[in-house]
Structures are given as C-alpha cells and as structure tokens.
Design an enzyme around this catalytic site. Structure first.
Site, mmCIF file in Angstrom:
data_model
loop_
_atom_site.group_PDB
_atom_site.id
_atom_site.type_symbol
_atom_site.label_atom_id
_atom_site.label_comp_id
_atom_site.label_asym_id
_atom_site.label_seq_id
_atom_site.Cartn_x
_atom_site.Cartn_y
_atom_site.Cartn_z
ATOM 1 N N TYR A 249 -1.820 0.531 10.246
ATOM 2 C CA TYR A 249 -1.804 -0.151 8.949
ATOM 3 C C TYR A 249 -0.525 0.193 8.180
ATOM 4 C CZ TYR A 249 -3.388 -1.263 4.187
ATOM 5 O OH TYR A 249 -3.493 -1.751 2.916
ATOM 6 N N SER B 224 0.847 -1.197 0.000
ATOM 7 C CA SER B 224 0.000 0.000 0.000
ATOM 8 C C SER B 224 0.878 1.241 0.000
ATOM 9 C CB SER B 224 -0.880 0.005 1.242
ATOM 10 O OG SER B 224 -1.428 1.288 1.450
#
Ligand code: NAG
Ligand code: NAG
Length: 407
Positions: free
Chosen positions: A237, A224
C-alpha cells in the site's frame, strides 16, 4: 537567579532546535556533512553571543513574528474569504463509501455540481447518494483501473458540462489489499495496490486535465502518511501511495503556469472502505496462506502471520469514524483562494510527521513500530535460533565453569 528562569528555558529551546536541525542535516547527508556541521556550529555560537548582548531585542522580535504569524494564519483560514461553490463542477472517484461518499454529500450540499463515481451503481452507497443528494449530483459507475470506463465517464461529464471546464477533481478512490511483512506479501498484492492507487488515479487525472486546465481548477488527492513513512506491514500500500505522491507533486509545479492548484490530503487512520470489514480481511488472510510458498510459511510460521492479522484488525477497529477533518480539508483545498500543498487531517498526524522530520532513523522506526502493530511473536525460524543461542550460551557457561574448576 529566579529572574533568569524563563530566558533560560527559551534559550534551551532555541538551542535544542538548532542542535536538532544540525543533527538532522548531518544524518540526511552522510557524505558531505562536515561543511554543514561547521556552518551550524557557527550559527549556534553566533546565536549564543547575540543572546547575551541583545536578549530583550530578540524577545521582542520573536513576539512580533509570532503575533504576525498568528494573524496571518487566522486570516488565511477564515471562512469569510472562501470562494463560492455556485456554478462549479467537481468530479470525485470512489464514492461507494468512506471519504468519497461523505465528500460527495458535503460538496452537493455546498452547491457544487457533483459527478461521483462508484464501483457498484446498485450498491448501498450509490443508493444513499441518490436518495439524499440534490438533482445536481450525477453518479457514474467507473472502475478506475479500466481505461475505457474512465474515457466513458469523461465523455458523460463533458456532455453535462457543455462548454464549461471542470473546477475540481477529487482523487479519492484507493485500496489497501493486504497487510503483512513485505516478504510475505504476494506480487498480486503489490500489483493490486499499484493498479488502483497509482495507475488508476494517473489515468483519471490525465484524462480530466484538459477540462481542469480550462477552468484553472483544482486537483485534490487523498494520499496516506504510509506513502511518506515506512509503516511496518504496509509495504504494498505504502509503495503505491509513494508513487502517487511523487506523481502529484510533480504535477504541482508543472500545472502552476496553467493556473491549476494541486493539493494532497494526508489522513490519519480512519474507518473507510474495507478497513474494518472483518470478513474481507479473513478472506485476504486465507488467500495469503494458500499462496505463500511453503518454505516461507515454515520460516515465518502461521502463528506469526495470525498475530499480524489480529493486530491489524484490532488497530482498524480503533480507527476514527468522524471523517470531518478530511472532508473539511477537501473543501478548503477546493475553495480556499490559496489552497495548501498538503493538508494533515486527523488526530496525531502532525506529531507523527514531526517525529518523521526531526528525529534520527532509529527513533522514527521505533515510533512507527510502537504506534502501529506491536508484534510480540518473532518469526518461527528466529525463535528457533534464539532457543539455539540460549542453549549454546548455557553450554559456554558450563565450559567456563569447568575451566575454572579445573584451574
Ligand atoms: C465485507 O467483505 C466481504 C468480502 O469481501 C463483502 O462480501 C462484503 O460486502 C463486505 N461488507 C461491506 C459492508 O462492505
Ligand atoms: C490467532 O490469534 C488469535 C488471537 O491471538 C487466537 O485467538 C486464535 O486462536 C489464533 N488462531 C490461530 C489459527 O492460531
């Protein structure tokens, strides 16, 4: 004068690139900036001198390079020279929904022998794969945070492969269990993300590496941009994806001599997994309210936390639903003779990385804040303080006025 308009703009563009490059270098190395700065300034002056003397030659070289680059890109992305999927086996994690499920279907249709892992064998995703895919697709129920389940999947895969190696590992399984300020995120949120995104992927990759080396195959990992850039409210995250990126990048040069190619895919924001599941995020929010220390709740304020949650949910609702850029990138990484190290997949992602690579930190930070969650409320304690400051200022003004009056 008009003859010079085009060269002037080109000149300005070149100069801008050079000055931006110099700025970037200076900002990146706070300590020893002077030699770099001098070198860049020297280069700038040199280019400027050359420019006035041999403009046509420079233009020609630029055009030739651009054409060569264009032809090179065209031929390397041409589908004609992709490898064949026939006889190749691929193992994909996290196929209950999202990218995993879509990739499993697509790779099956291309003729790969697919091993797809799901969390829930009786779930909707697994049943859809069983219904729609060929007999060459095998589904395993695996929680990648459980080493014995990963080992079992390895044994089952080996049993199916016989003496053959594994061509591809697609590390797709991942979670985002919370969204909010780093200070408000629970330790369990940080551990939850690390457990799946980092340790889970690490465990699968280590387990399957002998099979991948045997086939001189490919490792494709869905990461990501949050692992490269500090998105506000995504610390847990992002940190887990950053750890994952570093691990995978290290593997890349260690596995080069084994003939295993390693790619990372960086998707922009998509509707995957639980990202747009309203019930899920309401539950996570309730859990957070119950577990955050009362003093922190007092300082940040429930209205502030509620705003963050609402902003995230509305952002998730606007995310892209068409997974094809990501799925195409997975196929490229598996079948291109020269897979790229990184695939930027999705709208706006190239621009986001451009800002992150070439702008000063103040602009990067502001860009991410504007792009992602546009918070309007301050934490409660800061609002109180601001109110206090305003009343102080008013008092000061009054004092000044009084002084003036007295004079
Ligand atoms: C949404 O989240 C809830 C709570 O975690 C879960 O029970 C439900 O199955 C999820 N829905 C979907 C479509 O995944
Ligand atoms: C949370 O925010 C939404 C939207 O701003 C608002 O409608 C709702 O009443 C808020 N809830 C609480 C508990 O403050």
């Amino acid at each position: 004068m008009e003859d010079y308009i085009l060269p002037f703009w080109i000149y300005l563009a070149v100069l801008t690139v050079i000055v931006a490059g110099a700025l970037k270098k200076v900002l990146a190395c706070h300590v020893s900036a002077t030699p770099t700065l001098v070198a860049w300034l020297g280069a700038t002056v040199l280019v400027e001198r050359l420019w006035t003397f041999c403009l046509p030659a420079i233009l020609l070289v630029t055009v030739v390079l651009a054409v060569a680059f264009y032809l090179c890109c065209r031929s390397s992305s041409s589908p004609a020279i992709m490898l064949s999927a026939q006889g190749k086996a691929v193992f994909i994690t996290g196929c209950d929904s999202g990218f995993g499920k879509a990739a499993a279907k697509c790779l099956d249709a291309l003729g790969f022998e697919v091993f797809a892992t799901v969390l829930d064998l009786s779930g909707e995703g697994a049943r859809e794969l069983q219904r729609t895919c060929s007999g060459h697709l095998t589904i395993f129920q695996v929680d990648i945070t459980q080493p014995q389940q990963v080992q079992q999947a390895l044994l089952d895969t080996k049993a199916k492969l016989g003496l053959r190696g594994l061509w591809g590992l697609v590390n797709n399984a991942g979670v985002c269990v919370n969204f909010g300020d780093a200070e408000l995120s629970l330790m369990s949120n940080y551990r939850g993300c690390m457990e799946v995104n980092f340790f889970g992927t690490l465990s699968v990759t280590k387990s399957f590496l002998p099979l991948l080396r045997q086939a001189k195959g490919r490792i494709v990992t869905i990461s990501s941009p949050a692992g490269d850039q500090p998105f506000p409210c995504l610390a847990a995250y992002g940190a887990s994806k950053a750890a994952l990126n570093l691990f995978i990048n290290t593997l890349r040069h260690e596995l080069d001599r084994w003939g295993v190619r390693v790619s990372i895919i960086l998707p922009s924001s998509y509707k995957t997994g639980q990202s747009s599941n309203h019930t899920y995020w309401e539950q996570q929010y309730k859990n957070l309210l119950q577990n955050v220390p009362p003093a922190l709740l007092e300082e940040y304020g429930e209205d502030y936390m509620n705003e963050t949650k609402e902003l995230f949910q509305s952002h998730a609702r606007q995310a892209t639903e068409d997974f094809s850029p990501v799925i195409n990138a997975i196929v490229q990484a598996l079948l291109s003779p020269q897979p790229q190290v990184r695939y930027y997949a999705g709208p706006g992602i190239g621009f986001m990385y451009f800002i992150n690579s070439y702008c000063p930190f103040s602009i990067r930070d502001r860009f991410l804040q504007k792009l992602f969650v546009k918070k309007e409320l301050l934490p409660r304690a800061l609002r109180k303080q601001a109110g206090f400051d305003i009343s102080l200022n008013n008092n000061n003004n009054n004092n000044n006025n009084e002084e003036k009056l007295m004079q």
